[in-house]
Enzyme design. Structure first.
Site, PDB file in Angstrom:
ATOM      1  N   MET A  16       0.836  -1.204   0.000  1.00  0.00           N
ATOM      2  CA  MET A  16       0.000   0.000   0.000  1.00  0.00           C
ATOM      3  C   MET A  16       0.866   1.248   0.000  1.00  0.00           C
ATOM      4  SD  MET A  16      -2.858  -0.990   2.812  1.00  0.00           S
ATOM      5  CE  MET A  16      -4.324  -1.936   2.386  1.00  0.00           C
ATOM      6  N   ASP A  17       1.867   1.260   0.878  1.00  0.00           N
ATOM      7  CA  ASP A  17       2.724   2.440   0.982  1.00  0.00           C
ATOM      8  C   ASP A  17       3.415   2.706  -0.359  1.00  0.00           C
ATOM      9  OD1 ASP A  17       3.994   4.560   2.461  1.00  0.00           O
ATOM     10  OD2 ASP A  17       5.831   3.378   2.430  1.00  0.00           O
ATOM     11  N   GLU A  18       3.859   1.649  -1.005  1.00  0.00           N
ATOM     12  CA  GLU A  18       4.543   1.803  -2.294  1.00  0.00           C
ATOM     13  C   GLU A  18       3.575   2.311  -3.377  1.00  0.00           C
ATOM     14  OE1 GLU A  18       7.473   2.013  -3.122  1.00  0.00           O
ATOM     15  OE2 GLU A  18       7.358   1.865  -5.295  1.00  0.00           O
TER      16      GLU A  18
END
Lengths: 250, 250
Positions: free
Chosen positions: B166-168
């Protein structure tokens, strides 16, 4: 089966707990809040003798800060109630003799399964970490040194690698403090970037256990506590692992 | 330098932006909210010709669901405004000719740097993913297939591996939609476990750009949308990368 959400699972699990065990609802004493005591969970989690490789031991890649703080906590295991947690290649090794709750059937082929935070086995390139747990205080300290395979912005750890390290530290803490098994919520506020190769210290505390949920907080800092890298909170769902049937009982 | 927090950085960056560029404050038009337009960011991010290996291409480990949805989105790149993002081994490759803002000095030794979500290079064992981005709609879709090195509970993806994915995806979306560079906040509600080897689809949407921050949401589901794996939100800080000085200008 997999479409059963955690929320539904929580209700079902609670009902099962009522049917199977004495009706001990989560209360004031976290150690007695669920099925097993923290002491028995820790004993089972930390086998005195095992042939499994423990990845949470110092190696040549550890920076001086990581090594000296490790030694400091190792001393505290002798007299101050801290326990050094072993870290095996897979959670399958950690829960030998136990299995996930019914309905969560794990694939059982011969794949080379690895717990995510041990996915890179080259020393120093990926995750280097060790977790110490304090059963009485319900807190953990994780010493974390991200390697160059954990990069996000050039030269610094990927935010996701810290998120995963937090989730893993929460996870082990939640399990040992009260059979927390599944992450329900993870909320992270990032403050500063962690330089690759340096030490970050995660301090995790169980804040409360209520309604089959463990509420935890984490602050991640430099060793001298002058730089806060991130603050986070995590909520885990309590759920008991089940004993695997022995061949005799089939 | 590293003790400068993102909050302070935001203020400094804002002042620098005022000094350097026409005073265009984040407003109604996200494309014009910061220094560079989304089109120019996308053009630079997706080089027509490069010798760098693109890891976001199908391989033998991709499950049929992943392959067919990839083909579906590839069709949409021809007529529907979607762009397939390349995925190189390191963010250093993605930002060639640019560097982090002053004060964030990246280590520059000859280490084998890898972006965290490409840390495992054995096909199918770790992260398999591809991100499609829609510049006009400011949204992304990430097709994600976790391998057995991303395990958490036996047979299922580690919550931290999804957090990192998700962060990526947030990160690439934030950068291309408005030069979002640093994660400030990541908040995830997990709903169901993702079986290792299956496809999870992340749908990311930029909700607003305000006060030098990008606010995004993400829902992660099975392909048929019948199982929600997680919902999340992310806040990123806008910050312009700087041009690297060419040898001639030194």
């Amino acid at each position: 089966m997999m479409r059963r959400s955690f929320q539904v699972a929580a209700r079902l699990g609670h009902r099962r707990a009522l049917l199977r065990t004495p009706c001990i609802l989560p209360g004031l004493d976290p150690a007695a809040a669920f099925g097993s005591s923290t002491d028995s969970l820790v004993s089972r989690f930390c086998p005195v003798k095992t042939d499994l490789k423990d990845y949470a031991l110092p190696n040549a890649s550890w920076c001086p800060d990581m090594l000296s703080l490790y030694q400091e906590f190792l001393e505290k295991t002798k007299s101050d109630g801290w326990v050094k947690l072993p870290s095996f290649k897979s959670n399958r090794d950690h829960i030998q003799g136990l299995k996930l709750p019914s309905g969560l059937v794990a694939a059982s082929d011969k794949s080379d399964w690895r717990i995510f935070t041990r996915c890179i086995q080259v020393e120093g390139q990926g995750y280097e970490y060790v977790i110490f747990f304090h059963p009485f205080k319900k807190k953990s300290v994780c010493l974390f040194q991200p390697g160059p395979y954990l990069e996000g912005p050039p030269g610094f750890a990927h935010g996701g690698s810290l998120a995963a390290m937090m989730d893993e530290t929460f996870s082990k803490t939640a399990y040992l403090a009260g059979e927390g098994l599944f992450t329900l919520n993870l909320n992270i506020r990032f403050k500063n970037l962690i330089p690759v190769g340096s030490l970050a210290v995660l301090n995790v505390q169980v804040e409360k256990i209520e309604d089959q949920k463990l509420y935890m907080s984490c602050i991640t800092q430099s060793r001298d506590q002058e730089t806060v890298y991130a603050k986070s909170s995590g909520v885990f769902l309590q759920w008991q692992l089940e004993e695997e049937s022995s061949p005799e009982s089939l």
